[in-house]
Design an enzyme around this catalytic site. Structure first.
Site, PDB file in Angstrom:
ATOM      1  N   GLN A  30       0.793  -1.106   0.020  1.00  0.00           N
ATOM      2  CA  GLN A  30       0.210  -0.120  -0.044  1.00  0.00           C
ATOM      3  C   GLN A  30       0.778   1.100  -0.049  1.00  0.00           C
ATOM      4  O   GLN A  30       0.480   2.201   0.773  1.00  0.00           O
ATOM      5  CB  GLN A  30      -0.897  -0.078   1.141  1.00  0.00           C
ATOM      6  CG  GLN A  30      -1.668  -1.322   1.387  1.00  0.00           C
ATOM      7  CD  GLN A  30      -3.022  -1.246   0.291  1.00  0.00           C
ATOM      8  OE1 GLN A  30      -3.328  -0.379  -0.022  1.00  0.00           O
ATOM      9  NE2 GLN A  30      -3.313  -2.491   0.352  1.00  0.00           N
ATOM     10  N   HIS A  31       1.982   1.301  -0.698  1.00  0.00           N
ATOM     11  CA  HIS A  31       2.903   2.323  -0.389  1.00  0.00           C
ATOM     12  C   HIS A  31       2.908   3.035  -2.123  1.00  0.00           C
ATOM     13  O   HIS A  31       4.341   3.396  -2.481  1.00  0.00           O
ATOM     14  CB  HIS A  31       4.492   1.942  -0.327  1.00  0.00           C
ATOM     15  CG  HIS A  31       4.492   1.463   1.024  1.00  0.00           C
ATOM     16  ND1 HIS A  31       5.528   0.679   1.559  1.00  0.00           N
ATOM     17  CD2 HIS A  31       3.708   1.595   2.210  1.00  0.00           C
ATOM     18  CE1 HIS A  31       5.302   0.448   2.811  1.00  0.00           C
ATOM     19  NE2 HIS A  31       4.094   1.181   3.187  1.00  0.00           N
ATOM     20  N   LEU A  32       1.973   3.005  -2.781  1.00  0.00           N
ATOM     21  CA  LEU A  32       1.896   3.438  -4.010  1.00  0.00           C
ATOM     22  C   LEU A  32       2.267   4.946  -4.195  1.00  0.00           C
ATOM     23  O   LEU A  32       1.638   5.947  -3.587  1.00  0.00           O
ATOM     24  CB  LEU A  32       0.604   3.061  -4.845  1.00  0.00           C
ATOM     25  CG  LEU A  32       0.343   3.315  -6.259  1.00  0.00           C
ATOM     26  CD1 LEU A  32      -0.859   2.589  -6.874  1.00  0.00           C
ATOM     27  CD2 LEU A  32       0.293   5.000  -6.889  1.00  0.00           C
TER      28      LEU A  32
END
Length: 465
Positions: A407-409
């Site tokens: 979830q580090h886009l």
């Protein structure tokens, strides 16, 4: 500036938007208006959003986006739909990008960004490399959970060095995780920055409103159009809606790859690679078959330490995801997470239509190269070694079948290609992007602390276009 035309219109009150609005409104001569679809909590927060031991990604105050992690595996992306943004629903991980990470970006160096890191934080370690009076408290666990202590011991026994301060820019190793936490409370940027600034007469926050597009007239942003059709005008517009939503707003505004925009019937105002080449950390969770399945102790952080190598980050979660991520449907077995922090993979985000209610088409393109497949498989083998359990017979297949995302886009509106060093959108005056979208390549550490610092940097160097 007039009463109905603020100097700065901030679209999105997330991790970056809260910082930027609070800092820009410190100048009483500058009027700032913030537009946010989520709710503003001041004194009464949902307890799940305050409990720093949870990762409330499935909370009602989140957006959910489908993505194709690979052609054969889908996933869900979770983003905060609340004032405070994704920093209100994440794991309270507050680690800086490394000097090597930032120095590889066009138009910015780590030394230039360091004052903004210092300005953002209140870290008891002190010294010249840590801020001591900033809005964000930075804490580290000292009395470690048994699972955290087990990883530290196993990593040392395997020859890995200690890394006592993961924000010092030292060589990677095993050590305590800096967290934006005070007394067990996840201190998001709404709590740290925006809520304390709400009494200023030159700062206004409007919630429950969604922006459809930026209004562009003769090459200049003049304001935004809401999903209701209403228009809000401003001297300058700043998108702080996050890497997914900021990119989608730009695309709906006719700012992006010309061929893609024309395909959905949009007029092209600027031909820029918006949504192209984003990056993220692919990850997998290795179940600890020896761990006891026991209830999470209230107040225990979900993650206290990490082992970082030049290629992977290992995360020993203190309980099963069924307890740490409420509503996830995950199992009760505690896991050791493995994330590839130097991925080759680059993703794409495209519009399906011009309808703001239509989610964008997102594809991560994970495991597309031998580099990524081999390094993630090596990380899985390392995890099994540290857990003293045998790896799967076919590690590559196991990775493909269990693949997830951290979830580090970042990088949908990257520095150097979409925005310049002042975060100005190239080819459109009066428009900027300040959030995770501008980070060119996902750092080798989680991006939250870096996004906060980028917003601090933008505010400190603010000027008219």
């Amino acid at each position: 500036m007039t009463a109905d035309r603020p100097d700065v219109l901030v679209v999105g009150a997330g991790s970056a938007g809260c910082v930027l609005a609070a800092r820009l409104s410190e100048d009483p001569a500058r009027t700032v208006l913030v537009l946010e679809p989520g709710a503003l909590h001041t004194t009464s927060w949902p307890p799940e959003l305050l409990d720093a031991g949870l990762v409330p990604a499935g909370h009602a105050e989140t957006w959910h986006y489908a993505t194709a992690l690979t052609p054969d595996r889908t996933g869900l992306l979770h983003r905060g739909r609340v004032v405070g943004g994704s920093g209100a629903v994440n794991g309270a991980y507050f680690v800086r990008a490394t000097p090597a990470d930032v120095d590889a970006w066009p138009g910015l160096t780590f030394d230039e960004l360091l004052p903004s890191f210092l300005r953002s934080e209140s870290d008891p370690l002190g010294g010249p490399r840590h801020g001591t009076d900033g809005p964000v408290p930075v804490t580290r666990s000292t009395d470690l959970h048994p699972r955290s202590a087990q990883l530290v011991q196993a990593a040392r026994a395997a020859g890995f060095a200690d890394e006592p301060d993961k924000n010092a820019g030292a060589a990677p190793g095993v050590g305590p995780l800096p967290r934006n936490v005070r007394d067990g409370v996840r201190v998001n940027t709404a709590l740290a920055y925006l809520v304390p600034a709400l009494g200023r007469p030159n700062l206004q926050v409007r919630t429950g409103v969604r922006v459809a597009r930026v209004l562009v007239v003769d090459g200049r942003a003049t304001g935004v159009e809401l999903t209701t059709g209403a228009r809000v005008h401003a001297e300058q517009v700043v998108l702080c809606a996050g890497a997914i939503a900021s990119a989608a707003v730009l695309l709906r505004s006719g700012i992006g790859p010309a061929q893609d925009l024309r395909t959905v019937g949009l007029t092209v105002h600027a031909d820029l690679p918006v949504g192209r080449g984003f990056s993220d950390h692919p990850d997998v969770a290795v179940a600890d078959v020896h761990a006891e399945e026991r209830m999470r102790t209230p107040g225990t952080p979900a993650l206290e330490v990490t082992l970082n190598t030049p290629t992977v980050e290992l995360r020993p979660y203190t309980a099963g995801f069924d307890q740490l991520v409420p509503g996830s449907g995950a199992g009760p077995q505690p896991c050791l997470g493995v994330a590839l922090v130097v991925p080759d993979s680059r993703g794409t985000l495209r519009l399906r239509s011009t309808d703001p209610d239509a989610a964008p088409d997102i594809a991560h393109h994970y495991l597309a190269t031998a580099h990524d497949r081999d390094l993630l498989a090596d990380g899985v083998r390392l995890a099994h070694h540290l857990l003293a359990q045998p790896p799967p017979a076919d590690v590559d297949r196991w990775v493909r079948e269990n693949l997830g995302t951290s979830q580090h886009l970042v990088g949908t509106c990257a520095l150097g290609t979409v925005v310049d060093a002042g975060f100005r959108v190239q080819g459109v005056e009066g428009l900027r992007v300040v959030d995770a979208a501008v980070v060119p390549v996902v750092p080798t550490r989680g991006p939250h602390a870096t996004v906060v610092a980028l917003a601090e940097h933008a505010a400190a160097h603010w000027s008219h276009p």
